[in-house]
Design a protein around this motif. Structure first.
Motif, mmCIF file in Angstrom:
data_model
loop_
_atom_site.group_PDB
_atom_site.id
_atom_site.type_symbol
_atom_site.label_atom_id
_atom_site.label_comp_id
_atom_site.label_asym_id
_atom_site.label_seq_id
_atom_site.Cartn_x
_atom_site.Cartn_y
_atom_site.Cartn_z
ATOM 1 N N LEU A 92 0.819 -1.208 0.000
ATOM 2 C CA LEU A 92 0.000 0.000 0.000
ATOM 3 C C LEU A 92 0.854 1.259 0.000
ATOM 4 O O LEU A 92 0.426 2.308 -0.511
ATOM 5 N N ALA A 93 2.061 1.189 0.571
ATOM 6 C CA ALA A 93 2.959 2.341 0.550
ATOM 7 C C ALA A 93 3.346 2.699 -0.888
ATOM 8 O O ALA A 93 3.439 3.875 -1.238
ATOM 9 N N VAL A 94 3.578 1.690 -1.711
ATOM 10 C CA VAL A 94 3.890 1.945 -3.125
ATOM 11 C C VAL A 94 2.691 2.594 -3.809
ATOM 12 O O VAL A 94 2.845 3.543 -4.595
ATOM 13 N N TYR A 95 1.513 2.104 -3.489
ATOM 14 C CA TYR A 95 0.286 2.695 -4.037
ATOM 15 C C TYR A 95 0.153 4.151 -3.594
ATOM 16 O O TYR A 95 -0.175 5.034 -4.395
ATOM 17 N N ILE A 112 4.697 6.240 2.867
ATOM 18 C CA ILE A 112 5.050 4.997 3.558
ATOM 19 C C ILE A 112 4.544 5.028 4.992
ATOM 20 O O ILE A 112 3.935 4.067 5.478
ATOM 21 N N LEU A 113 4.813 6.142 5.681
ATOM 22 C CA LEU A 113 4.333 6.281 7.054
ATOM 23 C C LEU A 113 2.812 6.283 7.102
ATOM 24 O O LEU A 113 2.205 5.663 7.979
ATOM 25 N N ALA A 156 0.757 4.825 5.058
ATOM 26 C CA ALA A 156 0.270 3.457 4.841
ATOM 27 C C ALA A 156 0.346 2.655 6.128
ATOM 28 O O ALA A 156 -0.572 1.883 6.453
ATOM 29 N N GLY A 157 1.426 2.834 6.890
ATOM 30 C CA GLY A 157 1.556 2.136 8.169
ATOM 31 C C GLY A 157 0.511 2.581 9.166
ATOM 32 O O GLY A 157 -0.102 1.753 9.856
ATOM 33 N N VAL A 158 0.294 3.891 9.268
ATOM 34 C CA VAL A 158 -0.691 4.418 10.217
ATOM 35 C C VAL A 158 -2.090 3.903 9.893
ATOM 36 O O VAL A 158 -2.810 3.417 10.779
ATOM 37 N N ILE A 159 -2.472 3.970 8.628
ATOM 38 C CA ILE A 159 -3.822 3.552 8.234
ATOM 39 C C ILE A 159 -4.010 2.053 8.423
ATOM 40 O O ILE A 159 -5.028 1.595 8.959
ATOM 41 N N THR A 160 -3.032 1.257 7.999
ATOM 42 C CA THR A 160 -3.159 -0.196 8.091
ATOM 43 C C THR A 160 -3.273 -0.662 9.540
ATOM 44 O O THR A 160 -4.175 -1.432 9.891
ATOM 45 N N PHE A 161 -2.383 -0.173 10.391
ATOM 46 C CA PHE A 161 -2.393 -0.626 11.787
ATOM 47 C C PHE A 161 -3.548 0.003 12.566
ATOM 48 O O PHE A 161 -4.109 -0.644 13.456
ATOM 49 N N ALA A 162 -3.930 1.236 12.246
ATOM 50 C CA ALA A 162 -5.081 1.858 12.921
ATOM 51 C C ALA A 162 -6.366 1.125 12.566
ATOM 52 O O ALA A 162 -7.210 0.869 13.440
ATOM 53 N N ASN A 163 -6.527 0.766 11.298
ATOM 54 C CA ASN A 163 -7.719 0.014 10.887
ATOM 55 C C ASN A 163 -7.794 -1.331 11.599
ATOM 56 O O ASN A 163 -8.861 -1.735 12.097
ATOM 57 N N GLU A 164 -6.664 -2.031 11.653
ATOM 58 C CA GLU A 164 -6.644 -3.346 12.292
ATOM 59 C C GLU A 164 -6.909 -3.238 13.790
ATOM 60 O O GLU A 164 -7.670 -4.014 14.366
ATOM 61 N N TRP A 165 -6.271 -2.264 14.433
ATOM 62 C CA TRP A 165 -6.426 -2.098 15.876
ATOM 63 C C TRP A 165 -7.852 -1.704 16.240
ATOM 64 O O TRP A 165 -8.461 -2.301 17.142
ATOM 65 N N LYS A 187 0.521 19.665 7.612
ATOM 66 C CA LYS A 187 1.232 19.257 6.397
ATOM 67 C C LYS A 187 1.583 17.768 6.431
ATOM 68 O O LYS A 187 2.501 17.324 5.738
ATOM 69 N N GLY A 188 0.848 17.016 7.232
ATOM 70 C CA GLY A 188 1.167 15.612 7.400
ATOM 71 C C GLY A 188 2.216 15.445 8.477
ATOM 72 O O GLY A 188 2.871 16.403 8.886
ATOM 73 N N ILE A 189 2.385 14.219 8.935
ATOM 74 C CA ILE A 189 3.317 13.970 10.036
ATOM 75 C C ILE A 189 4.747 14.345 9.635
ATOM 76 O O ILE A 189 5.406 15.144 10.299
ATOM 77 N N ILE A 190 5.213 13.797 8.527
ATOM 78 C CA ILE A 190 6.585 14.077 8.106
ATOM 79 C C ILE A 190 6.726 15.507 7.598
ATOM 80 O O ILE A 190 7.714 16.191 7.899
ATOM 81 N N GLY A 191 5.740 15.995 6.853
ATOM 82 C CA GLY A 191 5.812 17.353 6.338
ATOM 83 C C GLY A 191 5.875 18.395 7.442
ATOM 84 O O GLY A 191 6.653 19.352 7.373
ATOM 85 N N THR A 192 5.069 18.224 8.493
ATOM 86 C CA THR A 192 5.055 19.181 9.602
ATOM 87 C C THR A 192 6.356 19.129 10.389
ATOM 88 O O THR A 192 6.942 20.171 10.723
#
Length: 336
Positions: free
Chosen positions: A41-44, A261-262, A264-273, A304-309
């Motif tokens: 999903l990060a590539v997407y 990439i970050l 994708a990780g946040v969404i995937t693990f937040a959805n699962e949790w 601006k997003g986590i990394i952007g901010t």
């Protein structure tokens, strides 16, 4: 402005090494599966960031390319007697998605802003309907089950490293694109399209190149998703699939690549949790509401997003330090 701390080669190398040794330190099969999903999903998400973050194109139909790749690989692997011809299936999916992206761009990029977004949304719905009604090829609502994949892709650890390698290669490729003269022109178009056009750049052609590259990368992610799930349904063409790419980009940071990439990780693990909490307490049965709250909090505190901010705060802190050092030096000279 190029990424600073998050573009540090040593930091990225350390993260890569950590991910590479993770399967050998007693990691559960479930966690590995989650990480494989994040890698794909990060590539997407990065493919969408090339459009939104670097070209300034807001598309509501990006799922077209993800779904095209997933269905192309799924159909071809089902029809082929030898599943080891996976590379051929991917190659055909990439070519097909490039043609679709080119046609979509030619037909829709002549309009701008919200009108382009609406046209892409209409095309996405068209692809969804075709996949649903052309049941003899796509399986209709039942989708394509039991997709045959090579033996190497059936083992969890090997698939983990294949997905990780896929992410690294796509990241390096897209980083090369955005750092190239092509990428700089795309960013100029994002900042001021009229000025770029007045400088002699054919804006339409550059946008077409951007959407074709983005579509091909998204199709590869869709093909990998079909290999992972061994099942494809019409949901890969849904608006939710495009919204997922949009959320990954916005949460992580628009125009950063690493942010996708970050995200994708946040969404995937937040959805699962959050979805797992539904079995713990009835209040979490509407877990999408809580996910929406998390998203609102991220947007409020990381505009601006986590990394952007964090990147902007780091840059401002560095500039402030330089100014303070210059003022101190100037005061020292005045005393002398």
């Amino acid at each position: 402005m190029r990424e600073r701390i998050f573009n540090n080669k040593w930091l990225l190398a350390a993260v890569l090494v950590l991910l590479a040794i993770l399967p050998f330190v007693g990691t559960s099969q479930f966690l590995m599966l989650m990480l494989i999903q994040v890698f794909i999903l990060a590539v997407y998400g990065m493919s969408y960031d090339l459009l939104l973050g670097y070209t300034g194109i807001v598309s509501f139909g990006h799922a077209i390319f993800f779904g095209t790749g997933a269905y192309s690989v799924g159909i071809l692997l089902t029809k082929m007697e030898n599943p080891n011809l996976l590379f051929v299936a991917f190659l055909i999916a990439i070519v097909f998605s490039a043609v679709v992206a080119l046609l979509l761009g030619v037909l829709s990029l002549r309009v701008k802003d919200v009108y382009f977004s609406m046209i892409t949304l209409a095309f996405a719905e068209l692809f969804f309907i075709v996949a649903e009604k052309w049941s003899s090829l796509t399986g209709g609502n039942d989708g394509i089950p039991y997709i045959r994949v090579p033996e190497l892709f059936r083992e969890r650890v090997s698939l983990y490293f294949i997905a990780l390698g896929f992410l690294v290669v796509m990241f390096l490729f897209l980083r090369r694109v955005v750092d190239s003269p092509l990428g700089r022109v795309l960013q100029a178009i994002r900042e001021n399209e009229r000025r770029a056009e007045s400088l002699g750049y054919n804006v339409l052609q550059y946008k077409l190149v951007s959407i074709v590259i983005s579509g091909m990368v998204a199709a590869m992610a869709g093909g990998m998703w079909a290999v992972l799930q061994r099942y494809v349904s019409t949901t890969v063409f849904s608006l939710d699939q495009t919204i997922s790419a949009l959320l990954m980009t916005i949460i992580g940071g628009v125009g950063t690549l690493t942010g996708a990439i970050l995200g994708a990780g946040v969404i995937t693990f937040a959805n699962e949790w959050l979805s797992s909490l539904a079995s713990v307490h009835p209040i979490f049965e509407r877990w999408l509401i809580f996910f929406g709250i998390i998203y609102i909090v991220i947007v409020m505190y990381f505009p601006k997003g986590i990394i952007g901010t964090i990147r902007d705060k780091w840059a401002r802190s560095s500039e402030r330090g330089k100014r303070d050092a210059a003022q101190t030096d100037q005061r020292g000279k005045s005393v002398l």
